[in-house]
Design a protein around this motif. Sequence first.
Motif, short mmCIF file in Angstrom:
data_model
loop_
_atom_site.label_atom_id
_atom_site.label_comp_id
_atom_site.label_asym_id
_atom_site.label_seq_id
_atom_site.Cartn_x
_atom_site.Cartn_y
_atom_site.Cartn_z
N LEU A 1 0.86 -1.18 0.00
CA LEU A 1 0.00 0.00 0.00
C LEU A 1 0.90 1.23 0.00
N LEU A 2 0.28 2.39 -0.18
CA LEU A 2 1.00 3.66 -0.04
C LEU A 2 0.20 4.54 0.90
N MET A 3 0.88 5.31 1.73
CA MET A 3 0.17 6.26 2.61
C MET A 3 0.78 7.66 2.49
N VAL A 4 -0.04 8.58 2.03
CA VAL A 4 0.32 10.00 2.05
C VAL A 4 -0.10 10.50 3.42
N GLU A 5 0.87 10.82 4.27
CA GLU A 5 0.53 11.02 5.69
C GLU A 5 1.03 12.34 6.27
N THR A 6 0.51 12.62 7.47
CA THR A 6 0.86 13.83 8.21
C THR A 6 0.69 15.07 7.32
N ILE A 7 -0.43 15.11 6.62
CA ILE A 7 -0.69 16.17 5.65
C ILE A 7 -1.09 17.45 6.39
N PHE A 8 -0.24 18.47 6.27
CA PHE A 8 -0.61 19.78 6.84
C PHE A 8 -1.02 20.76 5.75
N ASP A 9 -0.67 20.44 4.51
CA ASP A 9 -1.03 21.28 3.37
C ASP A 9 -1.60 20.35 2.29
N THR A 10 -2.90 20.49 2.04
CA THR A 10 -3.57 19.56 1.13
C THR A 10 -3.04 19.67 -0.29
N LEU A 11 -2.48 20.81 -0.67
CA LEU A 11 -1.93 20.93 -2.02
C LEU A 11 -0.71 20.02 -2.19
N ASN A 12 0.11 19.91 -1.15
CA ASN A 12 1.22 18.95 -1.19
C ASN A 12 0.67 17.53 -1.39
N ALA A 13 -0.38 17.21 -0.63
CA ALA A 13 -0.97 15.87 -0.72
C ALA A 13 -1.54 15.62 -2.11
N LYS A 14 -2.14 16.63 -2.69
CA LYS A 14 -2.70 16.47 -4.05
C LYS A 14 -1.59 16.18 -5.05
N ALA A 15 -0.42 16.80 -4.86
CA ALA A 15 0.72 16.52 -5.74
C ALA A 15 1.15 15.06 -5.58
N ALA A 16 1.16 14.57 -4.35
CA ALA A 16 1.54 13.17 -4.10
C ALA A 16 0.51 12.22 -4.71
N LEU A 17 -0.75 12.53 -4.53
CA LEU A 17 -1.81 11.67 -5.08
C LEU A 17 -1.79 11.68 -6.60
N PHE A 18 -1.53 12.84 -7.18
CA PHE A 18 -1.41 12.96 -8.64
C PHE A 18 -0.25 12.08 -9.13
N ALA A 19 0.87 12.15 -8.42
CA ALA A 19 2.04 11.34 -8.80
C ALA A 19 1.73 9.85 -8.71
N ILE A 20 1.01 9.44 -7.66
CA ILE A 20 0.64 8.02 -7.52
C ILE A 20 -0.24 7.58 -8.69
N GLU A 21 -1.22 8.41 -9.04
CA GLU A 21 -2.11 8.07 -10.15
C GLU A 21 -1.33 7.96 -11.46
N GLU A 22 -0.33 8.85 -11.63
CA GLU A 22 0.52 8.78 -12.82
C GLU A 22 1.26 7.45 -12.91
N VAL A 23 1.85 7.04 -11.79
CA VAL A 23 2.60 5.78 -11.76
C VAL A 23 1.66 4.60 -12.01
N LYS A 24 0.48 4.64 -11.39
CA LYS A 24 -0.50 3.56 -11.60
C LYS A 24 -0.88 3.45 -13.07
N ASP A 25 -1.12 4.59 -13.70
CA ASP A 25 -1.48 4.58 -15.13
C ASP A 25 -0.34 4.06 -15.99
N GLU A 26 0.86 4.55 -15.73
CA GLU A 26 2.02 4.16 -16.55
C GLU A 26 2.33 2.67 -16.42
N ARG A 27 2.14 2.13 -15.24
CA ARG A 27 2.49 0.73 -14.99
C ARG A 27 1.31 -0.22 -15.16
N GLY A 28 0.11 0.35 -15.30
CA GLY A 28 -1.08 -0.49 -15.41
C GLY A 28 -1.34 -1.29 -14.15
N ILE A 29 -1.10 -0.66 -12.99
CA ILE A 29 -1.30 -1.36 -11.71
C ILE A 29 -2.32 -0.61 -10.86
#
Length: 332
Positions: free
Chosen positions: A173-201
């Motif tokens: 699993l992956l955990m984006v944690e201790t989020i104090f700024d949601t925009l940072n978290a959105k960047a992390a979530l965007f990056a995860i979705e990118e990797v998922k799409d690229e790898r088909g996972i």
Amino acid sequence: MKNIKDILKERILVLDGAMGTMLQRHKFTEEDFRGERFKDWEHPLQGNNDLLSLTQPEAIADVHRKYFAAGADIVETNTFSSTTIAMADYFMEDLVYELNYESAKIAKQVADEFTAKEPHKPRFVVGSIGPTNKTASMSPDVNDPGYRAVSFDELRIAYKQQVEALIDGGSDLLMVETIFDTLNAKAALFAIEEVKDERGIDIPIMVSGTITDASGRTLSGQTAEAFLISISHIPILSVGFNCALGASQLVPHLEVLSAKTGFAVSAHPNAGLPNAFGEYDETPAEMAAQIKEYVEKNLVNIVGGCCGTTPEHISAIANVVKDIKPRIVAGQ
């Protein structure tokens, strides 16, 4: 291995406790942090806990073992600060892939040991993705409120490097944690979705914010409900809160999440609030009694500990939740 989503329908899952608290017990010196490999590094390295995955890997494995033995179902990788942005403090940006890969590999090896011994209780590894030490929503300069120390794209690229290595190393699993700024978290979530799409996972994602004070808001000013709305467009496994507060102070915020979300809800609070010396005094029994309120109110699906928590705290929490039905997650 049994799907974690299926297990969540059956019982409350237990997350591990604090890595830093356990590592402090070793009283590692500058030389210990450096090891042989970094003995001539030009910059101080003491305090770079993530580096210990390379220089003291057995100490890291031992912490994971203690948490699994205490009853944890999931342990976090030792990668809270393993991005190029955070590692710039130590001039170690080039080590980011290796730090994440090796940390995930260590945790996965220990998880597999315990799963082999107890196949009825599979153990999981969650790749820990911390917030970095820069914020995309706020200026670090009070005299220049429009200034930003980091851009969304810089964060996205940094998080993507981290995510790829965490997955390659064996994170379940992956955990984006201790989020104090949601925009940072959105960047992390965007990056995860990118990797998922690229790898088909598809890899389950946990999201955990932090309420920073009695106002009940994150550092960037969001209430619990606003935070939830901001990240709910992503298909995630769980949403929750960790750090900053003790278990009792989190209750009203978990009540909001539990009532408003169709995701699983997680909580890994601190062992109370820090004392005058920055230490945490809440005993395992005291913390477990507060976690009991979470489960009696049917607020959570995943519980664990953050700053100041130890295997003793996790053992007490695991005992509290072991026979209690999990919160029902809509759509499951």
